[in-house]
Design an enzyme around this catalytic site. Structure first.
Site, short mmCIF file in Angstrom:
data_model
loop_
_atom_site.label_atom_id
_atom_site.label_comp_id
_atom_site.label_asym_id
_atom_site.label_seq_id
_atom_site.Cartn_x
_atom_site.Cartn_y
_atom_site.Cartn_z
N LYS A 22 38.73 37.05 31.73
CA LYS A 22 38.10 38.35 32.00
C LYS A 22 39.02 39.23 32.85
O LYS A 22 39.23 40.40 32.53
CB LYS A 22 36.78 38.11 32.77
N ASN A 23 39.56 38.65 33.91
CA ASN A 23 40.32 39.47 34.86
C ASN A 23 41.71 39.85 34.36
O ASN A 23 42.42 40.60 35.04
CB ASN A 23 40.42 38.76 36.22
N CYS A 118 28.48 46.51 46.38
CA CYS A 118 28.65 45.34 45.52
C CYS A 118 28.04 44.18 46.27
O CYS A 118 28.16 44.11 47.50
CB CYS A 118 30.13 45.13 45.28
N ARG A 123 33.78 46.11 49.49
CA ARG A 123 34.82 46.31 48.47
C ARG A 123 35.26 47.76 48.26
O ARG A 123 35.07 48.34 47.20
CB ARG A 123 34.36 45.70 47.14
N VAL A 125 37.95 51.06 47.82
CA VAL A 125 39.14 51.25 46.97
C VAL A 125 40.18 52.12 47.70
O VAL A 125 41.01 52.76 47.07
CB VAL A 125 38.78 51.88 45.60
N ASP A 126 40.12 52.10 49.04
CA ASP A 126 41.03 52.94 49.83
C ASP A 126 42.50 52.63 49.54
O ASP A 126 43.34 53.53 49.54
CB ASP A 126 40.73 52.76 51.33
N GLN A 127 42.81 51.37 49.27
CA GLN A 127 44.22 51.00 49.03
C GLN A 127 44.72 51.57 47.71
O GLN A 127 45.88 51.97 47.59
CB GLN A 127 44.39 49.47 49.03
N ASP A 314 36.90 33.10 43.70
CA ASP A 314 36.06 33.02 42.50
C ASP A 314 35.69 31.59 42.13
O ASP A 314 34.96 31.38 41.16
CB ASP A 314 36.78 33.70 41.31
N ILE A 336 38.03 36.07 51.82
CA ILE A 336 38.33 37.27 51.03
C ILE A 336 37.18 38.29 51.08
O ILE A 336 37.39 39.48 51.29
CB ILE A 336 38.64 36.92 49.55
N ARG A 406 27.97 38.60 32.53
CA ARG A 406 29.02 39.58 32.81
C ARG A 406 30.40 38.95 32.66
O ARG A 406 31.33 39.61 32.21
CB ARG A 406 28.90 40.08 34.26
C1 UD1 Z 1 39.70 40.86 41.89
C2 UD1 Z 1 38.95 40.11 40.81
C3 UD1 Z 1 37.77 39.33 41.43
C4 UD1 Z 1 38.26 38.45 42.58
C5 UD1 Z 1 39.10 39.25 43.58
C6 UD1 Z 1 39.75 38.38 44.64
C7 UD1 Z 1 39.26 41.50 38.86
C8 UD1 Z 1 38.65 42.43 37.87
N1 UD1 Z 1 38.46 41.07 39.85
O1 UD1 Z 1 38.81 41.81 42.45
O2 UD1 Z 1 37.20 38.53 40.41
O3 UD1 Z 1 37.15 37.90 43.27
O4 UD1 Z 1 40.17 39.95 42.89
O5 UD1 Z 1 40.53 37.40 44.06
O6 UD1 Z 1 40.41 41.12 38.75
N2 UD1 Z 1 40.05 45.74 49.55
C9 UD1 Z 1 39.99 46.86 50.37
N3 UD1 Z 1 40.45 48.05 49.87
C10 UD1 Z 1 40.94 48.18 48.60
C11 UD1 Z 1 41.01 47.04 47.78
C12 UD1 Z 1 40.57 45.83 48.29
O7 UD1 Z 1 39.53 46.78 51.50
O8 UD1 Z 1 41.32 49.30 48.22
C13 UD1 Z 1 39.58 44.42 50.06
C14 UD1 Z 1 38.34 43.93 49.33
O9 UD1 Z 1 37.16 44.47 49.87
C15 UD1 Z 1 38.45 42.43 49.51
C16 UD1 Z 1 39.98 42.19 49.47
O10 UD1 Z 1 40.57 43.44 49.77
O11 UD1 Z 1 37.93 42.04 50.76
C17 UD1 Z 1 40.52 41.69 48.16
O12 UD1 Z 1 39.99 42.48 47.12
P1 UD1 Z 1 40.74 42.70 45.72
O13 UD1 Z 1 41.84 41.71 45.53
O14 UD1 Z 1 41.08 44.14 45.59
O15 UD1 Z 1 39.57 42.36 44.69
P2 UD1 Z 1 39.36 43.03 43.32
O16 UD1 Z 1 40.70 43.43 42.78
O17 UD1 Z 1 38.28 44.04 43.37
#
Ligand code: UD1
Length: 427
Positions: A22-23, A118, A123, A125-127, A314, A336, A406
């Site tokens: 999926k990912n 979520c 979670r 998306v600032d980064q 996961d 995480i 999902r």
């Molecule tokens: C992806 C996977 C998800 C998995 C996760 C961690 C997909 C579609 N999903 O989710 O199944 O559980 O990796 O292995 O591939 N964060 C921020 N700001 C950001 C981005 C991330 O604070 O802009 C934080 C998140 O809240 C979290 C951590 O960074 O605590 C890691 O998140 P991230 O690796 O980005 O997870 P996803 O990519 O959403």
């Protein structure tokens, strides 16, 4: 609403085919936005998130077509598509944010809804935003949407050095796709190293991208002006394989997970071996996979979730299900996501003994589990409840399995194929 009814107590035996990840499929579908040529993906898993992503792309004007038996889908993104991801679709699947990078890189503008809350944590998306801004994008957030564009006069994003505050999987993927079409060199420091990142990078390279260092924490991309179509096979789903490894360990028995990759599951397999489960690679090429054999009493294992190659978040819930029936007390630490123990309360309903303190759950193993009605709260939590149901005495009814659908490709059919007494019921 569909539920899963499981009658516990059967061993698992036989072979199961592990689907495409999926990912990996989700970002790879978005990568099709980077070219006007057709992009063919094979081994795309049949699950709801993939259907949602397809709807999202359809909605923009991407032409999608299903091919043949082996999960083949082709995507053609015309020059005149509408680069928008609406809230209705994004709210059901955070991974929609993966459209942002490729839309900006190819069309110079994008309007993508913020994903919102979520179940497993905030979670943000600032980064993603910060990294794309470093590449020259102008991004404002208004009325719940990210409005992204290029500065006046610019026709492409610009290569940049991006160091994220934390390791982010979809963030790294967004930057990879954006940088592939940017002007000049992009260096991603602190990049995620997950196999799905490498699979996406390999696909982008087939499309003409210049990428080095994927699979490490430093990825270097030389932007090109144009990318072309390709055919790409989605890598096997390591989390689905890991879930079946835990299922066999808990229920007892022996199984072959065709297409499963031991090299992508190092941390999980090490813990399984320490728990007393036999796991080994077997076969070659299309016939390659993982052989798993339970050998009697399990020993509980403490672990901490970390970024790849550490123990995957996961797999946390599914391995906790194993610890429930294992001998001894274990500490499970989730580093995480801040709120990823929602399966714990449901496991308590099955007779488990678990206490949580912030990010640490202490599991007293070996308590007999008895079937009950439980509720799926997120994707992997659902899988853990199914695993626990396989060994609980009597009937377990798992409600809200839309979470499971999902991200798993016909999980109950696959488990039934291994001999589990499990059926989907509509009530
Ligand atoms: C992806 C996977 C998800 C998995 C996760 C961690 C997909 C579609 N999903 O989710 O199944 O559980 O990796 O292995 O591939 N964060 C921020 N700001 C950001 C981005 C991330 O604070 O802009 C934080 C998140 O809240 C979290 C951590 O960074 O605590 C890691 O998140 P991230 O690796 O980005 O997870 P996803 O990519 O959403």
């Amino acid at each position: 609403m569909d539920k899963l009814l499981i009658r516990g107590g059967r061993n698992l035996h036989g072979e199961v085919l592990i689907s495409g990840a999926k990912n990996a499929a989700l970002p790879e579908m978005c990568a099709a936005l980077l070219t006007r040529d057709p992009v063919h993906l094979v081994n795309v898993p049949r699950l709801h998130d993939v259907a949602t992503m397809r709807r999202l792309l359809d909605n923009m004007g991407v032409k999608t077509e299903t091919h043949g038996e082996r999960g083949g889908i082709s995507f053609t993104a015309p020059d005149d598509l509408n680069p928008e991801a609406p809230y209705e679709l994004v709210k059901t699947m955070r991974a929609s944010v993966l459209a942002l990078g490729p839309l900006l890189a190819r069309f110079g503008r994008a309007k993508v809804s913020l994903p919102g809350g979520c179940a497993i944590g905030s979670r943000p998306v600032d980064q993603h935003i910060k990294g794309l801004q470093a590449m020259g994008a102008e991004i404002t957030v208004e009325h719940g949407y990210m409005h992204a564009s290029l500065p006046l006069g610019a026709s492409r994003l610009k290569g940049a050095r991006i160091t994220t505050d934390m390791v982010t999987v979809t963030g790294t993927e967004n930057f990879l796709m954006a940088a592939a079409l940017a002007e000049g060199e992009t260096v991603l420091e602190n990049a995620a190293m997950e196999p799905e990142i490498s699979d996406l990078a390999e696909m982008l390279i087939k499309m003409g991208a210049k990428i080095e260092g994927h699979g490490t924490s430093r990825i270097v991309i030389q932007g090109v002006e144009r990318l072309h179509g390709c055919t790409h096979q989605v890598v096997a789903d390591r989390i689905e394989a890991g879930t079946f490894l835990c299922a066999v360990a808990v229920a007892g028995g022996e199984a072959f997970l065709r297409h499963g990759r031991v090299d992508h599951l190092g941390a999980v397999i090490d813990k399984l071996k320490d728990a007393g489960v036999q796991v080994q690679a077997e076969g070659e090429g299309e016939g390659a996979g993982i052989r798993v054999r339970s050998t009697g009493q399990l020993k509980a294992q403490s672990f901490r979730t970390t970024e790849y190659p550490g123990f995957p978040t996961d797999m946390q819930a599914q391995f906790m299900a194993l610890n429930l029936v294992a001998e001894g007390t274990s500490m499970v630490t989730e580093t995480i996501f801040e709120n990823r123990f929602m399966h714990v309360n449901e496991m308590l309903r099955l007779g488990a003994q678990i206490t949580t303190d912030g990010r640490v759950a202490t599991v007293v193993g070996g308590k007999p589990l008895s079937g009950a009605m439980v509720m799926a709260t997120d994707l992997r939590a659902s899988a853990s409840l199914v695993i626990a149901g396989l060994v609980a005495k009597g009937e377990t009814l798992v409600d809200r399995i839309y979470h499971l659908d999902r991200g798993y490709d016909r999980m109950e059919e696959k488990l039934r194929g291994l001999g589990a007494d499990i059926e989907r019921v509509s009530q």
